[in-house]
Structure formats: structure tokens, C-alpha cells
Design an enzyme around this catalytic site. Structure first.
Site, PDB file in Angstrom:
ATOM      1  N   TYR A  26       0.809  -1.505  -0.180  1.00  0.00           N
ATOM      2  CA  TYR A  26      -0.196  -0.033   0.178  1.00  0.00           C
ATOM      3  C   TYR A  26       1.217   1.576  -0.625  1.00  0.00           C
ATOM      4  O   TYR A  26       1.427   2.253   1.428  1.00  0.00           O
ATOM      5  CB  TYR A  26      -0.707  -0.028   1.198  1.00  0.00           C
ATOM      6  CG  TYR A  26      -1.831  -1.277   1.675  1.00  0.00           C
ATOM      7  CD1 TYR A  26      -1.710  -1.837   0.610  1.00  0.00           C
ATOM      8  CD2 TYR A  26      -2.705  -1.325   3.017  1.00  0.00           C
ATOM      9  CE1 TYR A  26      -2.985  -3.164   0.873  1.00  0.00           C
ATOM     10  CE2 TYR A  26      -3.230  -2.588   2.692  1.00  0.00           C
ATOM     11  CZ  TYR A  26      -3.426  -3.327   1.808  1.00  0.00           C
ATOM     12  OH  TYR A  26      -4.147  -4.475   2.054  1.00  0.00           O
ATOM     13  N   ASN A  56      -4.421 -14.624   0.897  1.00  0.00           N
ATOM     14  CA  ASN A  56      -4.392 -15.005  -0.853  1.00  0.00           C
ATOM     15  C   ASN A  56      -4.050 -16.256  -0.540  1.00  0.00           C
ATOM     16  O   ASN A  56      -3.351 -17.306  -1.337  1.00  0.00           O
ATOM     17  CB  ASN A  56      -3.625 -14.532  -1.536  1.00  0.00           C
ATOM     18  CG  ASN A  56      -4.431 -13.088  -1.274  1.00  0.00           C
ATOM     19  OD1 ASN A  56      -5.911 -12.303  -1.449  1.00  0.00           O
ATOM     20  ND2 ASN A  56      -3.792 -11.802  -0.453  1.00  0.00           N
ATOM     21  N   PRO A  95     -15.354  -7.118   2.057  1.00  0.00           N
ATOM     22  CA  PRO A  95     -16.232  -7.386   2.841  1.00  0.00           C
ATOM     23  C   PRO A  95     -17.939  -7.007   2.348  1.00  0.00           C
ATOM     24  O   PRO A  95     -18.532  -7.511   1.448  1.00  0.00           O
ATOM     25  CB  PRO A  95     -16.270  -7.287   4.683  1.00  0.00           C
ATOM     26  CG  PRO A  95     -15.520  -5.993   4.853  1.00  0.00           C
ATOM     27  CD  PRO A  95     -14.729  -6.173   3.602  1.00  0.00           C
ATOM     28  N   LEU A  96     -17.279  -5.889   1.696  1.00  0.00           N
ATOM     29  CA  LEU A  96     -18.355  -4.762   0.952  1.00  0.00           C
ATOM     30  C   LEU A  96     -18.601  -4.568  -1.216  1.00  0.00           C
ATOM     31  O   LEU A  96     -19.523  -4.817  -1.431  1.00  0.00           O
ATOM     32  CB  LEU A  96     -18.190  -3.481   1.416  1.00  0.00           C
ATOM     33  CG  LEU A  96     -19.167  -3.030   3.202  1.00  0.00           C
ATOM     34  CD1 LEU A  96     -18.924  -1.588   3.436  1.00  0.00           C
ATOM     35  CD2 LEU A  96     -20.311  -4.019   2.963  1.00  0.00           C
ATOM     36  N   LYS A 126     -25.903   1.211  -2.511  1.00  0.00           N
ATOM     37  CA  LYS A 126     -26.255   2.066  -3.336  1.00  0.00           C
ATOM     38  C   LYS A 126     -25.867   2.192  -4.646  1.00  0.00           C
ATOM     39  O   LYS A 126     -26.521   3.006  -5.730  1.00  0.00           O
ATOM     40  CB  LYS A 126     -24.548   2.939  -2.819  1.00  0.00           C
ATOM     41  CG  LYS A 126     -23.375   2.475  -3.942  1.00  0.00           C
ATOM     42  CD  LYS A 126     -21.890   3.299  -3.314  1.00  0.00           C
ATOM     43  CE  LYS A 126     -21.017   2.128  -4.064  1.00  0.00           C
ATOM     44  NZ  LYS A 126     -20.108   3.063  -3.742  1.00  0.00           N
TER      45      LYS A 126
END
Length: 327
Positions: A59, A157, A207-208, A216
Site C-alpha cells: 500500500y 491469499n 467484505p462490501l 448504493k
């Protein structure tokens, strides 16, 4: 507030809803990253009961770790659970995945330096490489644990066979992988059963599902060819329509709790006995604060089952990952 959870057989304990920080300093993953906005995200998390911070070298090639470390410095270290991950070697100018003990030992030391801390609560092998015996890589982490540099050992992973190989000596505490109500392959393939039987914690990322489980999205939407969503199976019909229909069944439950769809979905994960903690990402502080409210929602057994049934179709449809494994 949801009860704190323990990670594997380690002594690491945290609240079960954490923060994924790929949008904190992840300039190589997202356009227009702002360092101060990233720091604000982490501060908002800590201020609202989120004490599990999940970062990684990749990241921002260490920048996320640096920003997280800057915020952590202003708090009591023992109140925060820091998880980070390593496996990417860019020293040749190319992306190479490495799990060899020498490299991983070096990566842990570098993560400690970037974060400005004396120990890491959880350290993950971020991806498996092609060559290193998995138990050998985990053995290197066990030696780092014995040296006091890490407190819990994680892998991310890894396939079920690779997890079994990595856990040959029983050292693995946590597995992190993609899992959501839309991506339930691990449930049907037996991974979660293996983890439960061996006291290994499971932490799902995404998770979303790229926002699809937030409520949305609407039916009549199209994505231009340059939008990455146009390439993801979840956003293509007929699967996309089935996802929206399942999400619609969550709305009445959310309304009963005075909650959003996203908060209600997160609450479902928090009550799932196969899941230890969940780490939704966020790009704005208000999203973090909203996510944290999921820890205050207690679904009834009937509500939990309604959500599970609404998405049962996705247990039978092998979807693959939305995140490509580096090779």
C-alpha cells in the site's frame, strides 16, 4: 459494542471491526491520495472503537505504514493492534513475490522501522510465492515471534492446500482472504471449516464487495469501458441484477435497526461464527465512523438467517476473486 476477539492461539485481542488502510497512503492503488486525509481516517477509526489497523508494504510501497505509524505515535501503543503484510520485492524494478526466510525477516524489520514501533501484533505473508516451502516461511515468522518482533502469524491469499502446508507446525494464527456474501467460495471449498478446526482466525477483506453490498447501486446503471467495474463479473448481468435483488432483502432489516445496508451487512459478518474480524476499507473519515456503528447492531437469529438465505445463491456460483493474484 461487540465483544473483543482473540486471534488464533495468540494473545492478540482487538475489537472485531477493523480498518483496512489501502486508501491511506496507497498512491499506487488509488488516484489523488492525500496524506492528511489518510491520517484523519486512522484517527477517526481510533476515536470510534476501531483498534485493529490493517496495512501492508504494497500500500504505497511503505507509505501507508509510515502514515499509520505517525498516527499511532500519538496514542498508547498497547491499545492498538497493528497488522501488516509483506511479500512484494521491487528491488529489480519488477514485482516479484518472495516468501524466503531471509527476505521476510528483512521485510519485518523494515515494517517496524516505517511504523516506528517495537513490535507488530500480526504479520502476514501477503501472497504465496512459487518456490518457498510454506512451513519454512512460517518458521521464519515463528523465530521473529520468539524474538518479540511479532505477536501473531498470518497468511493471506493462500489456497487451502497452501494453508495446510504453512500450518504444518501449528504456528499460523490468522488467515486473511477475499470473502463476502457475494464471494463464498471458501465456505463451500472447506477452508473455513479447516480454520475453525485448527483454531485459526479468519479475516475477510473486500467484505462490501467494491460497494455492491452498501445498497448504493441501482438496476439501470452502465459502466463505461474505461471503468474497471465494466470488467468485473459482479457488475455484469444477470449476476448484477441478482445481487441487487438480494441487497433489497436487507433493506427492511436495516430500517428496523435504524441502520444503513452496509452497517447491517457488516453486523452479519460480525455475528458469523466462522469470521473473527472484518476489515472494511474507507476513503473518508465519515465512512469509517459509519462502519464502526456496525459493532452496535445485534441481529436476531431470524434476521441473520434472512440475510444468509438472500445470498444463498452465491454459495453455488463460483465467482473467483475480484483481486488478481500477482504471478
Amino acid at each position: 459494542m461487540a465483544n473483543a476477539v482473540q486471534f488464533g492461539k495468540s494473545t492478540v485481542v482487538a475489537n472485531p471491526l477493523g480498518l483496512g488502510t489501502n486508501a491511506v497512503g496507497g498512491y499506487n492503488l488509488f488516484p489523488g491520495m492525500d496524506d492528511q486525509a489518510g491520517r484523519n481516517l486512522v484517527e477517526a477509526a481510533l476515536a470510534h472503537g476501531i483498534n485493529l489497523l490493517d496495512t501492508a508494504y504494497v500500500y504505497g510501497l511503505g507509505h501507508s505504514e509510515q502514515l499509520v505509524g505517525e498516527v499511532v505515535r500519538d496514542h498508547r501503543r498497547e491499545d492498538i493492534v497493528i497488522a501488516t503484510k509483506g511479500a512484494h520485492d521491487f528491488s529489480t524494478g519488477q514485482e516479484v513475490i518472495r516468501n524466503d526466510p531471509e527476505f521476510i525477516t528483512q521485510q519485518v524489520d523494515q515494517s517496524l522501522a516505517r511504523l516506528g514501533v517495537d513490535y507488530l501484533d500480526i504479520y502476514y505473508l501477503h501472497f504465496p510465492d512459487h518456490d518457498t516451502p510454506k512451513a519454512e516461511a512460517v518458521g521464519a515468522l515463528q523465530r521473529l515471534r520468539e524474538a518479540g518482533k511479532i505477536r501473531a502469524i498470518g497468511i493471506s491469499n493462500f489456497s487451502l492446500d497452501q494453508i495446510k502446508e504453512a500450518n504444518a507446525d501449528g504456528y499460523v494464527d490468522v488467515v486473511e482472504d477475499e470473502f463476502s456474501l457475494l464471494h463464498q467460495d471458501h465456505l463451500t471449498e472447506g477452508m473455513l471449516d479447516y480454520l475453525r478446526d485448527h483454531q485459526i482466525s479468519f479475516i475477510p477483506y473486500f467484505p462490501l464487495a467494491s460497494g455492491l453490498l452498501t445498497g448504493k447501486y441501482v438496476e439501470d446503471v452502465t459502466f463505461p469501458a474505461e471503468d474497471i467495474r465494466s470488467q468485473i463479473a459482479d457488475f455484469k448481468q444477470p449476476r448484477y441484477g441478482k445481487i441487487l435483488a438480494a441487497v433489497d432483502q436487507v433493506r427492511p432489516i436495516a430500517d428496523r435497526h435504524g441502520a444503513t445496508v452496509a452497517q447491517t451487512i457488516l453486523a452479519w459478518y460480525l455475528q458469523n461464527p466462522l469470521i473473527t474480524a472484518v476489515i472494511p476499507g474507507a476513503k473518508r473519515a465519515d465512512q469509517v465512523i459509519s462502519n464502526a456503528q456496525a459493532m452496535n447492531i445485534s441481529l436476531t437469529a431470524e434476521e441473520y438467517q434472512t440475510i444468509e438465505t438472500a445470498f444463498a445463491h452465491f454459495k453455488q456460483t463460483k465467482s473467483g476473486k475480484s483481486l488478481k493474484d500477482p504471478d
